[in-house]
Write an enzyme that holds these catalytic residues in place. Structure first.
Site, PDB file in Angstrom:
ATOM      1  CB  THR A 209      -1.047  -0.149   0.874  1.00  0.00           C
ATOM      2  OG1 THR A 209      -1.764  -0.863   1.007  1.00  0.00           O
ATOM      3  CG2 THR A 209      -1.118   1.478   1.110  1.00  0.00           C
TER       4      THR A 209
ATOM      5  CG  HIS B  56      -5.232  -6.281   3.894  1.00  0.00           C
ATOM      6  ND1 HIS B  56      -3.901  -7.568   4.311  1.00  0.00           N
ATOM      7  CD2 HIS B  56      -4.045  -5.691   3.350  1.00  0.00           C
ATOM      8  CE1 HIS B  56      -3.032  -7.004   4.523  1.00  0.00           C
ATOM      9  NE2 HIS B  56      -2.988  -6.020   4.036  1.00  0.00           N
TER      10      HIS B  56
ATOM     11  CG  ASP C 263      -3.582  -1.278  -2.379  1.00  0.00           C
ATOM     12  OD1 ASP C 263      -3.674  -2.002  -3.511  1.00  0.00           O
ATOM     13  OD2 ASP C 263      -2.858  -1.785  -1.108  1.00  0.00           O
TER      14      ASP C 263
HETATM   15  C1  GP9 Z   1      -2.675  -0.937   6.665  1.00  0.00           C
HETATM   16  C2  GP9 Z   1      -2.907  -1.093   5.000  1.00  0.00           C
HETATM   17  C3  GP9 Z   1      -2.903  -1.862   4.803  1.00  0.00           C
HETATM   18  O1  GP9 Z   1      -3.476  -0.070   6.887  1.00  0.00           O
HETATM   19  O2  GP9 Z   1      -2.836  -0.397   4.523  1.00  0.00           O
HETATM   20  O3  GP9 Z   1      -1.222  -2.218   3.869  1.00  0.00           O
HETATM   21  P1  GP9 Z   1      -0.750  -3.036   2.487  1.00  0.00           P
HETATM   22  O4  GP9 Z   1      -0.806  -4.411   4.366  1.00  0.00           O
HETATM   23  O5  GP9 Z   1      -1.564  -3.409   1.686  1.00  0.00           O
HETATM   24  O6  GP9 Z   1       0.493  -2.706   2.240  1.00  0.00           O
HETATM   25 MN    MN Z   2      -3.084  -2.789   0.414  1.00  0.00          MN
END
Ligand code: GP9
Ligand code: MN
Length: 430
Positions: free
Chosen positions: A84, A203, A262
């Site tokens: 992200t 996620h 992302d």
């Molecule tokens: C955590 C979220 C996840 O705040 O943005 O991040 P990622 O694991 O997808 O890099």
């Molecule tokens: Mn992410």
């Protein structure tokens, strides 16, 4: 040193793509709402599971609302281990992350010339990030001050009661709901604003409370892949609700809306299940193809193009947006190029040195013909030069980050270096 940055400057100058006069300045002064779709890959768009669309709302933006939206179906994420955080860096600075680790964490005190600061200095924008997780994750509460983010609404600003959180943090539906009053506040006091909404529920490992499930899992037998469709559906529904709320509050009509994925959610460890899903063997080329993430943009008063097939990536978003706002991107160090420009550069570097173009791809040390999927045993000189260029570009990027070279770069007379001590998050946001 200033010599090093001059070399980078001359490279990005040469790569620069002139704005398209038709679109230059079209978004000037408009509020911008940028929506982050966590772990969302483009294969979900129009995908049918058990005869049902997985993401009917996003599909409707692509198809039924194509008068307003332009959907880039050959847009790729360019992230690495920073996930992200890399996507955020790419899109707000047009710099790549690092080959290892997260630049947000290891280069969190560097000098940047990022969108939030530029928009503030050039057009008096107020920038805000909304995210239902702890503000220190990915070092956001530090690096945002270097990017010039004015307000950071992290988990402290949300009702994080047990029934509203899952996995990393706040569920997307309460996240968007609870963000509304804060957005309204921006609309009342701080226009124009640049708001960045970071979702979270879709996620890994893609878990939902039962009450939030509205589509059956897939049945590949790989739980990660099977659940991926359920959290994607939940995200799609949360987005629909958010759009309705924006419309109801009068904040939709005159806003620029950007939606992006992302990074991948399904890693190479799940190739077997993914071949069930796609009906094709997941070769290295196919895996690279799967790194497509959606990018959609809507600018009030600008007719949507429906689906745009240009090859592009996250680094291209910043110059695209600057030109839409009527700010020439040329002065800034940026590795991407304007996606609406006739001179847009249609090769998309991945952080590992692979890259994609319309006709051929370079993946894991081999050139492939996109049409046949076959390895190109004898690449042309042009292909080999392109590969060298991609590697050179990435090495320049790493010099910028590792040497903190933007310290030595003065883009134009409008630029004031960002003073991070002027930014405070927490109570003083209000
Ligand atoms: C955590 C979220 C996840 O705040 O943005 O991040 P990622 O694991 O997808 O890099
Ligand atoms: Mn992410």
């Amino acid at each position: 040193s200033s010599e090093d940055i001059a070399e980078v400057d001359s490279y990005t100058d040469k790569k620069y793509a002139e704005p398209n006069a038709e679109y230059f300045g079209k978004a000037k002064g408009k509020n911008i709402i940028k929506i982050h779709l966590e772990s969302f890959q483009s294969f979900l768009i129009d995908y049918k599971l058990h005869g049902e669309e997985v993401t009917p709302f996003l599909n409707s933006l692509v198809h039924d609302d194509s008068k307003n939206f332009t959907y880039f179906d050959n847009f790729f994420h360019q992230t690495e281990q920073g996930k992200t955080a890399d996507a955020e860096l790419l899109m707000d600075t047009s710099l790549y992350g690092l080959p290892q680790g997260s630049a947000f964490v290891t280069k969190g005190t560097n000098t940047y010339q990022a969108l939030p600061a530029i928009l503030d200095q050039r057009q008096d924008y107020t920038s805000a990030v909304f995210h239902g997780d702890d503000g220190s994750f990915w070092n956001r509460d530090q690096i945002y001050k270097h990017l010039g983010v004015d307000k950071f609404y992290d988990s402290k600003y949300y009702d994080m009661k047990k029934d509203k959180v899952i996995n990393y943090g706040l569920k997307d539906k309460p996240f968007f709901k609870q963000s509304m009053p804060m957005l309204e506040d921006l609309a009342k006091k701080e226009e124009p604003f640049y708001a960045h909404m970071l979702t979270l529920t879709h996620h890994y490992p893609f878990v939902l409370d039962e009450e939030d499930e509205s589509i059956e899992p897939a049945n590949t037998g790989d739980g990660t892949v099977d659940r991926y469709f359920q959290t994607a559906r939940y995200l799609d529904e949360s987005l629909k609700q958010f759009f309705e709320d924006l419309k109801e509050k009068g904040m939709y009509k005159d806003s620029v809306i950007m939606i992006y994925g992302d990074h991948y959610g399904i890693s190479e460890n799940h190739n077997k299940a993914m071949s069930d899903i796609t009906g094709e063997e997941i070769t290295p080329l196919k895996n690279a193809d799967l790194q497509r993430v959606p990018y959609l943009i809507r600018v009030p008063g600008m007719e949507g193009q429906g689906t745009n097939h240009k090859f592009s990536g996250q680094a291209d978003v910043m110059p695209t947006l600057l030109h839409l706002l009527g700010i020439n991107a040329k002065d800034y160090i940026q590795f991407g190029t304007d996606m609406f420009s006739k001179e847009h550069k249609g090769f998309v570097p991945f952080r590992n040195g692979s890259f994609m173009t319309k006709d051929y791809s370079y993946v894991q040390g081999q050139f492939y013909d996109n049409e046949t999927g076959e390895v190109i045993e004898q690449p042309t000189e042009k292909m080999k030069e392109r590969k060298e260029q991609v590697h050179y570009e990435l090495s320049l990027n790493d010099e910028v980050l590792n040497g903190d070279l933007l310290r030595f770069h003065e883009p134009n007379k409008n630029w004031e270096p960002v003073d991070p001590s002027e930014y405070k998050y927490g109570q003083s946001n209000d």
